[in-house]
Write a protein that holds these residues in place. Structure first.
Motif, PDB file in Angstrom:
ATOM      1  N   THR A  10       1.104  -1.150   0.087  1.00  0.00           N
ATOM      2  CA  THR A  10      -0.138  -0.014   0.207  1.00  0.00           C
ATOM      3  C   THR A  10       1.049   1.447   0.202  1.00  0.00           C
ATOM      4  OG1 THR A  10      -0.206  -0.307   2.967  1.00  0.00           O
ATOM      5  CG2 THR A  10      -1.648  -1.241   1.251  1.00  0.00           C
ATOM      6  N   GLY A  11       2.465   1.422   0.252  1.00  0.00           N
ATOM      7  CA  GLY A  11       2.834   2.508   0.678  1.00  0.00           C
ATOM      8  C   GLY A  11       2.531   3.548   1.775  1.00  0.00           C
ATOM      9  N   ARG A  12       1.947   2.765   2.566  1.00  0.00           N
ATOM     10  CA  ARG A  12       1.517   3.514   3.969  1.00  0.00           C
ATOM     11  C   ARG A  12       0.350   4.851   2.747  1.00  0.00           C
ATOM     12  NH1 ARG A  12       3.837   2.770   8.219  1.00  0.00           N
ATOM     13  NH2 ARG A  12       5.964   2.357   8.470  1.00  0.00           N
ATOM     14  N   ARG A  13      -0.042   4.072   1.912  1.00  0.00           N
ATOM     15  CA  ARG A  13      -1.168   4.990   0.804  1.00  0.00           C
ATOM     16  C   ARG A  13      -2.710   4.415   1.861  1.00  0.00           C
ATOM     17  NH1 ARG A  13      -3.628   4.317  -3.946  1.00  0.00           N
ATOM     18  NH2 ARG A  13      -2.832   2.612  -4.162  1.00  0.00           N
ATOM     19  N   ARG A  14      -3.613   5.424   1.548  1.00  0.00           N
ATOM     20  CA  ARG A  14      -5.250   4.925   2.441  1.00  0.00           C
ATOM     21  C   ARG A  14      -6.056   4.394   1.056  1.00  0.00           C
ATOM     22  NH1 ARG A  14      -8.389   8.783   4.531  1.00  0.00           N
ATOM     23  NH2 ARG A  14      -9.777   6.974   5.723  1.00  0.00           N
ATOM     24  N   GLY A  15      -6.441   3.928   1.104  1.00  0.00           N
ATOM     25  CA  GLY A  15      -7.484   3.553  -0.347  1.00  0.00           C
ATOM     26  C   GLY A  15      -8.077   1.745  -0.756  1.00  0.00           C
ATOM     27  N   PRO A  16      -8.505   2.328  -1.611  1.00  0.00           N
ATOM     28  CA  PRO A  16      -9.329   0.349  -2.511  1.00  0.00           C
ATOM     29  C   PRO A  16      -7.946   0.352  -2.929  1.00  0.00           C
ATOM     30  CG  PRO A  16     -10.031   2.391  -3.670  1.00  0.00           C
ATOM     31  CD  PRO A  16      -9.467   2.528  -2.631  1.00  0.00           C
ATOM     32  N   PHE A  17      -7.732  -1.175  -2.814  1.00  0.00           N
ATOM     33  CA  PHE A  17      -6.706  -2.260  -3.555  1.00  0.00           C
ATOM     34  C   PHE A  17      -6.828  -3.056  -4.278  1.00  0.00           C
ATOM     35  CE2 PHE A  17      -4.663   0.501  -0.556  1.00  0.00           C
ATOM     36  CZ  PHE A  17      -3.511   0.992  -1.040  1.00  0.00           C
ATOM     37  N   ASP A  18      -7.136  -2.852  -5.496  1.00  0.00           N
ATOM     38  CA  ASP A  18      -7.816  -3.811  -6.330  1.00  0.00           C
ATOM     39  C   ASP A  18      -6.748  -5.160  -6.632  1.00  0.00           C
ATOM     40  OD1 ASP A  18      -8.837  -5.872  -8.271  1.00  0.00           O
ATOM     41  OD2 ASP A  18      -8.971  -3.844  -9.768  1.00  0.00           O
ATOM     42  N   ILE A  19      -7.423  -6.593  -5.858  1.00  0.00           N
ATOM     43  CA  ILE A  19      -6.249  -7.440  -6.280  1.00  0.00           C
ATOM     44  C   ILE A  19      -7.148  -8.720  -6.706  1.00  0.00           C
ATOM     45  CG2 ILE A  19      -5.554  -6.928  -3.721  1.00  0.00           C
ATOM     46  CD1 ILE A  19      -7.431  -8.958  -2.544  1.00  0.00           C
ATOM     47  N   THR A  20      -8.064  -8.588  -8.015  1.00  0.00           N
ATOM     48  CA  THR A  20      -8.862  -9.145  -8.461  1.00  0.00           C
ATOM     49  C   THR A  20      -6.955 -10.057  -9.698  1.00  0.00           C
ATOM     50  OG1 THR A  20     -10.727  -7.810  -8.435  1.00  0.00           O
ATOM     51  CG2 THR A  20     -10.479  -9.946 -10.335  1.00  0.00           C
ATOM     52  N   VAL A  21      -6.128  -9.572 -10.264  1.00  0.00           N
ATOM     53  CA  VAL A  21      -5.717 -10.284 -10.800  1.00  0.00           C
ATOM     54  C   VAL A  21      -4.894 -11.205 -10.410  1.00  0.00           C
ATOM     55  CG1 VAL A  21      -4.204 -10.090 -12.625  1.00  0.00           C
ATOM     56  CG2 VAL A  21      -5.132  -8.180 -12.882  1.00  0.00           C
ATOM     57  N   GLU A  22      -4.762 -10.921  -8.981  1.00  0.00           N
ATOM     58  CA  GLU A  22      -4.074 -11.953  -8.240  1.00  0.00           C
ATOM     59  C   GLU A  22      -4.883 -12.746  -8.006  1.00  0.00           C
ATOM     60  OE1 GLU A  22      -4.145  -9.010  -7.808  1.00  0.00           O
ATOM     61  OE2 GLU A  22      -1.466  -8.230  -7.099  1.00  0.00           O
ATOM     62  N   CYS A  23      -6.172 -13.045  -7.537  1.00  0.00           N
ATOM     63  CA  CYS A  23      -6.770 -13.881  -7.797  1.00  0.00           C
ATOM     64  C   CYS A  23      -7.227 -14.526  -8.160  1.00  0.00           C
ATOM     65  CB  CYS A  23      -8.790 -13.532  -7.401  1.00  0.00           C
ATOM     66  SG  CYS A  23      -8.170 -12.143  -5.155  1.00  0.00           S
ATOM     67  N   GLU A  24      -7.405 -14.287  -9.729  1.00  0.00           N
ATOM     68  CA  GLU A  24      -7.524 -14.802 -10.973  1.00  0.00           C
ATOM     69  C   GLU A  24      -6.317 -15.217 -11.407  1.00  0.00           C
ATOM     70  OE1 GLU A  24     -10.375 -11.866 -13.642  1.00  0.00           O
ATOM     71  OE2 GLU A  24      -8.289 -11.957 -13.292  1.00  0.00           O
ATOM     72  N   ARG A  25      -5.417 -15.390 -10.642  1.00  0.00           N
ATOM     73  CA  ARG A  25      -3.978 -16.568 -10.805  1.00  0.00           C
ATOM     74  C   ARG A  25      -4.416 -17.246 -10.202  1.00  0.00           C
ATOM     75  NH1 ARG A  25      -0.088 -11.415 -11.054  1.00  0.00           N
ATOM     76  NH2 ARG A  25      -0.294 -10.483 -13.459  1.00  0.00           N
ATOM     77  N   PHE A  26      -4.578 -17.102  -9.050  1.00  0.00           N
ATOM     78  CA  PHE A  26      -4.649 -17.867  -8.093  1.00  0.00           C
ATOM     79  C   PHE A  26      -5.295 -19.332  -8.202  1.00  0.00           C
ATOM     80  CE2 PHE A  26      -5.992 -19.898  -3.746  1.00  0.00           C
ATOM     81  CZ  PHE A  26      -5.426 -20.467  -3.858  1.00  0.00           C
ATOM     82  N   VAL A  27      -6.228 -18.772  -8.734  1.00  0.00           N
ATOM     83  CA  VAL A  27      -7.629 -19.608  -9.195  1.00  0.00           C
ATOM     84  C   VAL A  27      -7.378 -20.482 -10.195  1.00  0.00           C
ATOM     85  CG1 VAL A  27     -10.017 -20.212  -9.340  1.00  0.00           C
ATOM     86  CG2 VAL A  27      -9.946 -18.579  -8.051  1.00  0.00           C
ATOM     87  N   GLU A  28      -6.848 -19.848 -11.195  1.00  0.00           N
ATOM     88  CA  GLU A  28      -6.504 -20.587 -12.614  1.00  0.00           C
ATOM     89  C   GLU A  28      -5.443 -21.749 -12.525  1.00  0.00           C
ATOM     90  OE1 GLU A  28      -3.624 -18.440 -15.884  1.00  0.00           O
ATOM     91  OE2 GLU A  28      -5.989 -17.127 -15.838  1.00  0.00           O
TER      92      GLU A  28
END
Length: 137
Positions: A10-28
């Protein structure tokens, strides 16, 4: 069950962080074309997970809505950390630390514009761990 842990910087940044691609790779890899459930879990007291659409200003809207609902001021009894940190500890009431997504034929069954998102309002941490687990059907 197959499981792994990913790190979200996160680099100490507040916010929403998209993790969809990592989830897709894992599920594949984990589903190998089969059906089942993806479980996503964040083991942190000041972050949560949501399935939302990102882009077109949503990231800003999400954080502004969160700050309106949970003001970052000194009203909170829990006061260690950065200013307004007590609000961060209430986030799991709005964004659960876990979510489950169906997997069919090795693919996440998300809607067209849906993303799996780590919601982290806490700028005190430079990275977050997220546990991904696949349970075959």
């Amino acid at each position: 069950m197959r499981t792994t842990e990913i790190e979200v910087r996160t680099g100490r940044r507040r916010g929403p962080f998209d993790i969809t691609v990592e989830c897709e790779r894992f599920v594949e890899d984990a589903a190998a074309g089969g059906d089942g459930l993806l479980s996503v879990f964040v083991p942190h007291a000041t972050a949560g997970l949501v399935v939302i659409e990102l882009g077109a200003g949503t990231e800003t809207d999400v954080m502004e809505a969160l700050d309106r609902a949970l003001p970052r001021d000194d009203r909170w009894v829990h006061r260690h950390g950065s200013a307004g940190h007590g609000a961060d500890h209430v986030v799991p009431l709005l964004a659960s630390p876990s979510l489950t997504v169906p997997v069919v034929a090795g693919r996440l069954m998300l809607g067209t514009w849906q993303s799996i998102v780590l919601l982290d309002p806490n700028a005190d941490n430079a990275s977050r761990s997220v546990r991904l687990s696949f349970l075959a059907g």
